[in-house]
Design an enzyme around this catalytic site. Sequence first.
Site, PDB file in Angstrom:
ATOM      1  N   TYR A  87      17.740 -44.038 -18.464  1.00 19.43           N
ATOM      2  CA  TYR A  87      17.065 -42.739 -18.686  1.00 19.43           C
ATOM      3  C   TYR A  87      18.059 -41.591 -18.502  1.00 19.43           C
ATOM      4  O   TYR A  87      18.240 -40.758 -19.393  1.00 19.43           O
ATOM      5  CB  TYR A  87      15.905 -42.628 -17.707  1.00 19.43           C
ATOM      6  CG  TYR A  87      15.061 -41.380 -17.858  1.00 19.43           C
ATOM      7  CD1 TYR A  87      14.178 -41.241 -18.931  1.00 19.43           C
ATOM      8  CD2 TYR A  87      15.118 -40.357 -16.912  1.00 19.43           C
ATOM      9  CE1 TYR A  87      13.379 -40.109 -19.057  1.00 19.43           C
ATOM     10  CE2 TYR A  87      14.322 -39.232 -17.033  1.00 19.43           C
ATOM     11  CZ  TYR A  87      13.450 -39.112 -18.106  1.00 19.43           C
ATOM     12  OH  TYR A  87      12.658 -37.976 -18.221  1.00 19.43           O
ATOM     13  N   ASP A  88      18.735 -41.587 -17.333  1.00 15.12           N
ATOM     14  CA  ASP A  88      19.614 -40.450 -17.000  1.00 15.12           C
ATOM     15  C   ASP A  88      20.757 -40.315 -17.999  1.00 15.12           C
ATOM     16  O   ASP A  88      21.021 -39.232 -18.527  1.00 15.12           O
ATOM     17  CB  ASP A  88      20.231 -40.627 -15.601  1.00 15.12           C
ATOM     18  CG  ASP A  88      19.200 -40.775 -14.496  1.00 15.12           C
ATOM     19  OD1 ASP A  88      17.998 -40.870 -14.817  1.00 15.12           O
ATOM     20  OD2 ASP A  88      19.590 -40.807 -13.317  1.00 15.12           O
TER      21      ASP A  88
ATOM     22  N   VAL B 142       4.599 -39.890  -8.808  1.00 19.50           N
ATOM     23  CA  VAL B 142       4.044 -39.706  -7.472  1.00 19.50           C
ATOM     24  C   VAL B 142       2.709 -38.966  -7.465  1.00 19.50           C
ATOM     25  O   VAL B 142       1.790 -39.348  -6.730  1.00 19.50           O
ATOM     26  CB  VAL B 142       5.097 -39.049  -6.546  1.00 19.50           C
ATOM     27  CG1 VAL B 142       5.399 -37.612  -6.909  1.00 19.50           C
ATOM     28  CG2 VAL B 142       4.684 -39.167  -5.097  1.00 19.50           C
TER      29      VAL B 142
ATOM     30  N   THR C  35      12.659 -34.896  -1.211  1.00 23.77           N
ATOM     31  CA  THR C  35      11.912 -33.724  -1.705  1.00 23.77           C
ATOM     32  C   THR C  35      11.865 -33.694  -3.231  1.00 23.77           C
ATOM     33  O   THR C  35      12.736 -34.225  -3.903  1.00 23.77           O
ATOM     34  CB  THR C  35      12.551 -32.408  -1.225  1.00 23.77           C
ATOM     35  OG1 THR C  35      13.835 -32.255  -1.832  1.00 23.77           O
ATOM     36  CG2 THR C  35      12.667 -32.363   0.283  1.00 23.77           C
TER      37      THR C  35
HETATM   38  P1  NAD Z   1       4.977 -39.489 -21.555  1.00 23.70           P
HETATM   39  O1  NAD Z   1       5.454 -40.868 -21.304  1.00 23.70           O
HETATM   40  O2  NAD Z   1       3.576 -39.152 -21.268  1.00 23.70           O
HETATM   41  O3  NAD Z   1       5.277 -39.066 -23.063  1.00 23.70           O
HETATM   42  C1  NAD Z   1       6.314 -39.591 -23.842  1.00 23.70           C
HETATM   43  C2  NAD Z   1       5.778 -39.866 -25.235  1.00 23.70           C
HETATM   44  O4  NAD Z   1       6.840 -40.370 -26.054  1.00 23.70           O
HETATM   45  C3  NAD Z   1       4.671 -40.912 -25.247  1.00 23.70           C
HETATM   46  O5  NAD Z   1       3.600 -40.468 -26.041  1.00 23.70           O
HETATM   47  C4  NAD Z   1       5.350 -42.137 -25.844  1.00 23.70           C
HETATM   48  O6  NAD Z   1       4.444 -43.014 -26.494  1.00 23.70           O
HETATM   49  C5  NAD Z   1       6.336 -41.488 -26.796  1.00 23.70           C
HETATM   50  N1  NAD Z   1       7.483 -42.349 -27.125  1.00 23.70           N
HETATM   51  C6  NAD Z   1       8.256 -43.078 -26.276  1.00 23.70           C
HETATM   52  N2  NAD Z   1       9.207 -43.713 -26.961  1.00 23.70           N
HETATM   53  C7  NAD Z   1       9.049 -43.371 -28.272  1.00 23.70           C
HETATM   54  C8  NAD Z   1       9.718 -43.720 -29.457  1.00 23.70           C
HETATM   55  N3  NAD Z   1      10.777 -44.542 -29.465  1.00 23.70           N
HETATM   56  N4  NAD Z   1       9.275 -43.195 -30.640  1.00 23.70           N
HETATM   57  C9  NAD Z   1       8.199 -42.374 -30.673  1.00 23.70           C
HETATM   58  N5  NAD Z   1       7.516 -42.017 -29.563  1.00 23.70           N
HETATM   59  C10 NAD Z   1       7.944 -42.504 -28.378  1.00 23.70           C
HETATM   60  O7  NAD Z   1       5.962 -38.527 -20.739  1.00 23.70           O
HETATM   61  P2  NAD Z   1       5.927 -36.953 -20.528  1.00 23.70           P
HETATM   62  O8  NAD Z   1       5.837 -36.697 -19.082  1.00 23.70           O
HETATM   63  O9  NAD Z   1       4.968 -36.312 -21.441  1.00 23.70           O
HETATM   64  O10 NAD Z   1       7.424 -36.581 -20.976  1.00 23.70           O
HETATM   65  C11 NAD Z   1       7.708 -35.968 -22.233  1.00 23.70           C
HETATM   66  C12 NAD Z   1       9.189 -35.640 -22.304  1.00 23.70           C
HETATM   67  O11 NAD Z   1       9.545 -34.744 -21.248  1.00 23.70           O
HETATM   68  C13 NAD Z   1      10.082 -36.866 -22.171  1.00 23.70           C
HETATM   69  O12 NAD Z   1      11.176 -36.744 -23.049  1.00 23.70           O
HETATM   70  C14 NAD Z   1      10.566 -36.792 -20.737  1.00 23.70           C
HETATM   71  O13 NAD Z   1      11.823 -37.394 -20.575  1.00 23.70           O
HETATM   72  C15 NAD Z   1      10.613 -35.290 -20.500  1.00 23.70           C
HETATM   73  N6  NAD Z   1      10.476 -34.972 -19.061  1.00 23.70           N
HETATM   74  C16 NAD Z   1       9.245 -35.043 -18.449  1.00 23.70           C
HETATM   75  C17 NAD Z   1       9.162 -34.764 -17.086  1.00 23.70           C
HETATM   76  C18 NAD Z   1       7.845 -34.781 -16.356  1.00 23.70           C
HETATM   77  O14 NAD Z   1       7.837 -34.534 -15.148  1.00 23.70           O
HETATM   78  N7  NAD Z   1       6.717 -35.026 -16.980  1.00 23.70           N
HETATM   79  C19 NAD Z   1      10.320 -34.438 -16.349  1.00 23.70           C
HETATM   80  C20 NAD Z   1      11.533 -34.420 -17.016  1.00 23.70           C
HETATM   81  C21 NAD Z   1      11.608 -34.673 -18.378  1.00 23.70           C
HETATM   82  N1  UDP Z   2       7.128 -41.911  -4.809  1.00 28.39           N
HETATM   83  C1  UDP Z   2       6.435 -42.362  -3.703  1.00 28.39           C
HETATM   84  N2  UDP Z   2       5.301 -43.082  -3.913  1.00 28.39           N
HETATM   85  C2  UDP Z   2       4.816 -43.372  -5.153  1.00 28.39           C
HETATM   86  C3  UDP Z   2       5.530 -42.907  -6.274  1.00 28.39           C
HETATM   87  C4  UDP Z   2       6.685 -42.183  -6.071  1.00 28.39           C
HETATM   88  O1  UDP Z   2       6.813 -42.119  -2.553  1.00 28.39           O
HETATM   89  O2  UDP Z   2       3.761 -44.043  -5.249  1.00 28.39           O
HETATM   90  C5  UDP Z   2       8.343 -41.106  -4.582  1.00 28.39           C
HETATM   91  C6  UDP Z   2       9.577 -41.585  -5.355  1.00 28.39           C
HETATM   92  O3  UDP Z   2      10.279 -42.563  -4.635  1.00 28.39           O
HETATM   93  C7  UDP Z   2      10.353 -40.286  -5.500  1.00 28.39           C
HETATM   94  C8  UDP Z   2       9.267 -39.216  -5.598  1.00 28.39           C
HETATM   95  O4  UDP Z   2       8.070 -39.805  -5.091  1.00 28.39           O
HETATM   96  O5  UDP Z   2      11.118 -40.042  -4.339  1.00 28.39           O
HETATM   97  C9  UDP Z   2       9.012 -38.728  -7.023  1.00 28.39           C
HETATM   98  O6  UDP Z   2       8.828 -39.874  -7.828  1.00 28.39           O
HETATM   99  P1  UDP Z   2       8.424 -39.805  -9.367  1.00 28.39           P
HETATM  100  O7  UDP Z   2       8.466 -41.195  -9.899  1.00 28.39           O
HETATM  101  O8  UDP Z   2       7.151 -39.038  -9.510  1.00 28.39           O
HETATM  102  O9  UDP Z   2       9.544 -38.901 -10.043  1.00 28.39           O
HETATM  103  P2  UDP Z   2      11.143 -38.844  -9.958  1.00 28.39           P
HETATM  104  O10 UDP Z   2      11.680 -39.822  -8.965  1.00 28.39           O
HETATM  105  O11 UDP Z   2      11.574 -39.136 -11.333  1.00 28.39           O
HETATM  106  O12 UDP Z   2      11.388 -37.462  -9.510  1.00 28.39           O
END
Ligand code: NAD
Ligand code: UDP
Length: 318
Positions: free
Chosen positions: A146-147, A188, A211
């Site tokens: 992902y990263d 979370v 955090t």
């Molecule tokens: P989500 O999983 O709900 O949405 C992602 C969508 O992409 C889904 O509808 C999934 O079916 C679709 N998808 C995945 N792979 C695909 C592919 N190969 N082709 C077409 N569609 C595909 O996640 P979200 O929280 O809505 O995240 C949306 C975007 O925002 C992502 O790119 C994610 O990395 C980014 N983002 C979200 C957060 C957050 O906290 N929600 C944080 C950082 C980045």
């Molecule tokens: N986390 C937790 N319990 C859960 C799910 C997540 O303690 O049931 C923690 C996780 O280890 C992380 C933080 O909550 O430290 C945020 O996790 P999340 O998966 O929501 O997002 P990200 O790690 O990508 O920020």
Amino acid sequence: MTQKRILVTGGAGFLGSHLCERLLAGGNDVLCVDNFFTGNKPNIVHLLGNPYFEVIRHDVTFPLYVEVDEIYNLACPASPVHYQFDPVQTVKTSVHGAINMLGLAKRTGARIFQASTSEVYGDPTVHPQQESYWGNVNPIGPRACYDEGKRCAETLFFDYHRQYGLDIKIARIFNTYGPRMHPNDGRVVSNFIVQALRGNKLTVYGNGLQTRSFCYVDDMIEGFIRVMGATPDGFTGPVNLGNPHEFTILELAEKIIARIGSRSTIEFKPLPMNDPMQRKPDIGLAQETIGWKPSVQLDDGLNRTIDYFDALLSSQQS
Ligand code: NAD
Ligand code: UDP
């Protein structure tokens, strides 16, 4: 009002469905593209009757030929459980998906927005994180698909910008929550709310002192619209979007138990590998360039999210 033809990849997901809704409300013609890996039809079913809304089931790792004015590239699973399920597909989605969408933008002349992430900072050694920080990412760990995928997508966006003059916008999204998060997606906020509503133990990973800062979905979508519309035209980002109020995971668990009035207790589980210890955005650049800062307080956003999950779980029982 100028009606634009706007493509939203990942439009049936959590953030994508809210974005489609918002773009339609602004009078635009919206094309939602999704392979429904983590997204689902219930997220967009209420939009299907709108003649300006279309859906294509499509995987962005394959080329797409459509005519559009703007592209929001959100397609990618966002929760660790989902993006680690098929890590190779996660990398392909970020990298091949970016190449395909950038190719589309190049051919059509569309402005293109990339949903990047705070994960590009990895387990940060600088706090709070500013856009100028290059990050601390393990390139071979379980989060790397992902990263590093998202980092490579940023690289591609900037190379297409420099090499072909593409009009790009990159937002680095920090943890966002709200209605339509998937109840089983392992993040979370959704985990804790569902566990507390069911009276189950809340699973805190590690000692819970790590955090995060949580942004409500409506604030985030407003940020997307402003980044896409940003003037001066040359503004590319990357720009952080997130809520700068920082909470420990333990504080979040206690807050959710209290707000629901749940009998749930807390259970400590092992901390996942490479789980960042601290994360909080510096949003100075967003404030300065697009006049954006979040306005929904955590308590208020949690109440709205709890109401959503309460209704969802009740409908599943009946
Ligand atoms: P989500 O999983 O709900 O949405 C992602 C969508 O992409 C889904 O509808 C999934 O079916 C679709 N998808 C995945 N792979 C695909 C592919 N190969 N082709 C077409 N569609 C595909 O996640 P979200 O929280 O809505 O995240 C949306 C975007 O925002 C992502 O790119 C994610 O990395 C980014 N983002 C979200 C957060 C957050 O906290 N929600 C944080 C950082 C980045
Ligand atoms: N986390 C937790 N319990 C859960 C799910 C997540 O303690 O049931 C923690 C996780 O280890 C992380 C933080 O909550 O430290 C945020 O996790 P999340 O998966 O929501 O997002 P990200 O790690 O990508 O920020």
